[in-house]
Design an enzyme around this catalytic site. Structure first.
Site, PDB file in Angstrom:
ATOM      1  N   ARG A 128       0.830  -1.209   0.000  1.00  0.00           N
ATOM      2  CA  ARG A 128       0.000   0.000   0.000  1.00  0.00           C
ATOM      3  C   ARG A 128       0.867   1.262   0.000  1.00  0.00           C
ATOM      4  O   ARG A 128       0.547   2.244  -0.671  1.00  0.00           O
ATOM      5  CB  ARG A 128      -0.930   0.008   1.219  1.00  0.00           C
ATOM      6  CG  ARG A 128      -1.911   1.155   1.143  1.00  0.00           C
ATOM      7  CD  ARG A 128      -2.967   1.117   2.228  1.00  0.00           C
ATOM      8  NE  ARG A 128      -3.643   2.411   2.253  1.00  0.00           N
ATOM      9  CZ  ARG A 128      -3.971   3.066   3.351  1.00  0.00           C
ATOM     10  NH1 ARG A 128      -3.691   2.543   4.532  1.00  0.00           N
ATOM     11  NH2 ARG A 128      -4.571   4.227   3.287  1.00  0.00           N
ATOM     12  N   ARG A 176      -2.795  10.690   6.589  1.00  0.00           N
ATOM     13  CA  ARG A 176      -1.418  11.132   6.358  1.00  0.00           C
ATOM     14  C   ARG A 176      -1.344  12.314   5.396  1.00  0.00           C
ATOM     15  O   ARG A 176      -0.309  12.970   5.295  1.00  0.00           O
ATOM     16  CB  ARG A 176      -0.586   9.971   5.824  1.00  0.00           C
ATOM     17  CG  ARG A 176      -0.596   8.753   6.753  1.00  0.00           C
ATOM     18  CD  ARG A 176      -0.101   7.502   6.052  1.00  0.00           C
ATOM     19  NE  ARG A 176      -0.400   6.294   6.806  1.00  0.00           N
ATOM     20  CZ  ARG A 176      -1.574   5.659   6.785  1.00  0.00           C
ATOM     21  NH1 ARG A 176      -2.546   6.118   6.030  1.00  0.00           N
ATOM     22  NH2 ARG A 176      -1.769   4.571   7.511  1.00  0.00           N
ATOM     23  N   LYS A 218      10.503   7.236  14.963  1.00  0.00           N
ATOM     24  CA  LYS A 218      10.758   6.218  13.945  1.00  0.00           C
ATOM     25  C   LYS A 218      10.926   6.856  12.573  1.00  0.00           C
ATOM     26  O   LYS A 218      11.912   6.618  11.876  1.00  0.00           O
ATOM     27  CB  LYS A 218       9.626   5.190  13.952  1.00  0.00           C
ATOM     28  CG  LYS A 218       9.937   3.903  13.217  1.00  0.00           C
ATOM     29  CD  LYS A 218       9.714   4.048  11.745  1.00  0.00           C
ATOM     30  CE  LYS A 218       9.993   2.738  11.037  1.00  0.00           C
ATOM     31  NZ  LYS A 218       9.706   2.874   9.589  1.00  0.00           N
ATOM     32  N   PRO A 235      16.535   3.561  13.336  1.00  0.00           N
ATOM     33  CA  PRO A 235      15.071   3.522  13.432  1.00  0.00           C
ATOM     34  C   PRO A 235      14.605   2.242  14.113  1.00  0.00           C
ATOM     35  O   PRO A 235      15.111   1.159  13.811  1.00  0.00           O
ATOM     36  CB  PRO A 235      14.609   3.529  11.971  1.00  0.00           C
ATOM     37  CG  PRO A 235      15.820   3.777  11.136  1.00  0.00           C
ATOM     38  CD  PRO A 235      17.016   3.473  11.954  1.00  0.00           C
ATOM     39  N   ASP A 237      11.251   0.107  14.600  1.00  0.00           N
ATOM     40  CA  ASP A 237       9.845  -0.152  14.309  1.00  0.00           C
ATOM     41  C   ASP A 237       9.428  -1.401  15.074  1.00  0.00           C
ATOM     42  O   ASP A 237      10.174  -1.890  15.912  1.00  0.00           O
ATOM     43  CB  ASP A 237       9.642  -0.318  12.799  1.00  0.00           C
ATOM     44  CG  ASP A 237      10.341  -1.571  12.293  1.00  0.00           C
ATOM     45  OD1 ASP A 237      11.137  -2.155  13.052  1.00  0.00           O
ATOM     46  OD2 ASP A 237      10.102  -1.971  11.153  1.00  0.00           O
TER      47      ASP A 237
END
Length: 277
Positions: A128, A176, A218, A235, A237
């Site tokens: 996506r 977003r 992140k 980072p 996650d």
DNA sequence: AAACAGGCCTAAA
DNA sequence: TTTAGGCCTGTT
């Protein structure tokens, strides 16, 4: 790494630590796609290119007018990843991870593209994310012709700064959209100077990026690592959180990996995601 | 159908 | 300083 530069092309002679599949599928970028046997085509920094095997060599062929130096820079060809792998292999787990991830390189991506892309990535899955970014580029980027196809560049911050979140609706990025436009406006008006951040230190870059709505630790660390090319950024996650808990417990600090902690992160992530058990 | 996906924000302890 | 719930959307 030895390579030959010609016109808009590079041929890598000893393609050690250069694995196209790992480079493009390790999660650092979203605009390179496999078409056919081991051939990747993508758009970066306003250029199109394809990467393919040519016997023992790797060939990177870019669109007309792309300086080969640009390819050296983007693929970070002058950096010694063998040495980096040695430096981060501090225990048996990291020896396995860095061995499994051998061939990964951290691309020197455009900072604005990295910022926008990792805003999109939050709470989302890769297919996506890629679909959203492609439609963003299709709608608002500039067309480039490359090998009979029309590809599109990543739209500039200036372009997106002029849009309303309603105009962004067709790309289906949900909540977003406002984050993207806010970031675009900050970059466009100069409130956030990504070029200056690239020359600043990690702490300042992190602070500045996190002033944006929709950018937390992140996303900011992804931008610093992939867009500002500070290889110490780390980072974390959900995948990293899990694998860190498993192998290092709490009290972990990325500093154990030294100045290339971000590369260690990428090996560890890739290993946890695709390799480990 | 309900949960989840490569976070972040806000409100509330 | 830490924690819970909501958020757009698409997929399983």
């Amino acid at each position: 790494m030895h390579y030959i530069m010609t016109n808009n092309q590079i041929e890598i002679i000893d393609a050690l630590d250069f694995d196209p599949v790992k480079i493009f599928e390790c999660g650092q970028c979203f605009r390179w796609n496999a078409d056919g046997e081991g051939v990747y085509t993508g758009v970066f920094r306003g250029h199109a290119a394809k990467v393919f095997h040519d016997g023992d060599r790797i060939c990177i062929r870019a669109s007309e007018g792309t300086a080969p130096e640009e390819l050296v820079d983007y693929f970070d060809l002058d950096r010694n990843y063998e040495e980096i792998r040695r430096s981060v292999a501090i225990d048996s787990h990291m020896r396995s991870a860095s061995d499994f991830g051998k061939g990964i390189r951290i691309l020197r991506q455009d900072p604005w593209e990295a910022l926008c892309s990792f805003i999109v990535s939050q709470c989302n899955n890769i297919p996506r994310i890629k679909k959203i970014i492609e439609s963003l580029c299709l709608m608002f980027g500039e067309p480039i012709c490359f090998e009979g196809r029309t590809l599109h560049t990543f739209p500039s911050a200036d372009t997106l700064a002029g849009l309303s979140s309603r105009e962004l609706e067709p790309i289906r990025c949900g909540y977003r959209a406002e984050y993207i436009i806010g970031a675009a406006r900050a970059v466009s008006c100069g409130a956030l100077d990504l070029g200056a951040l690239a020359r600043s230190g990690y702490d300042e870059a992190l602070r500045a990026l996190k002033t944006l709505n929709g950018v937390g630790d992140k996303v900011a660390n992804c931008v610093i690592l992939f867009g500002l090319n500070m290889l110490g950024a780390f980072p974390i996650d959900v995948w990293m959180k899990k694998t860190l808990a498993k192998h290092y417990g709490d009290g972990f600090s990325p500093s154990v990996f030294g100045e290339y902690a971000g590369v260690a992160q990428q090996y560890m992530f890739f290993y946890a995601r695709f390799g480990e058990k």
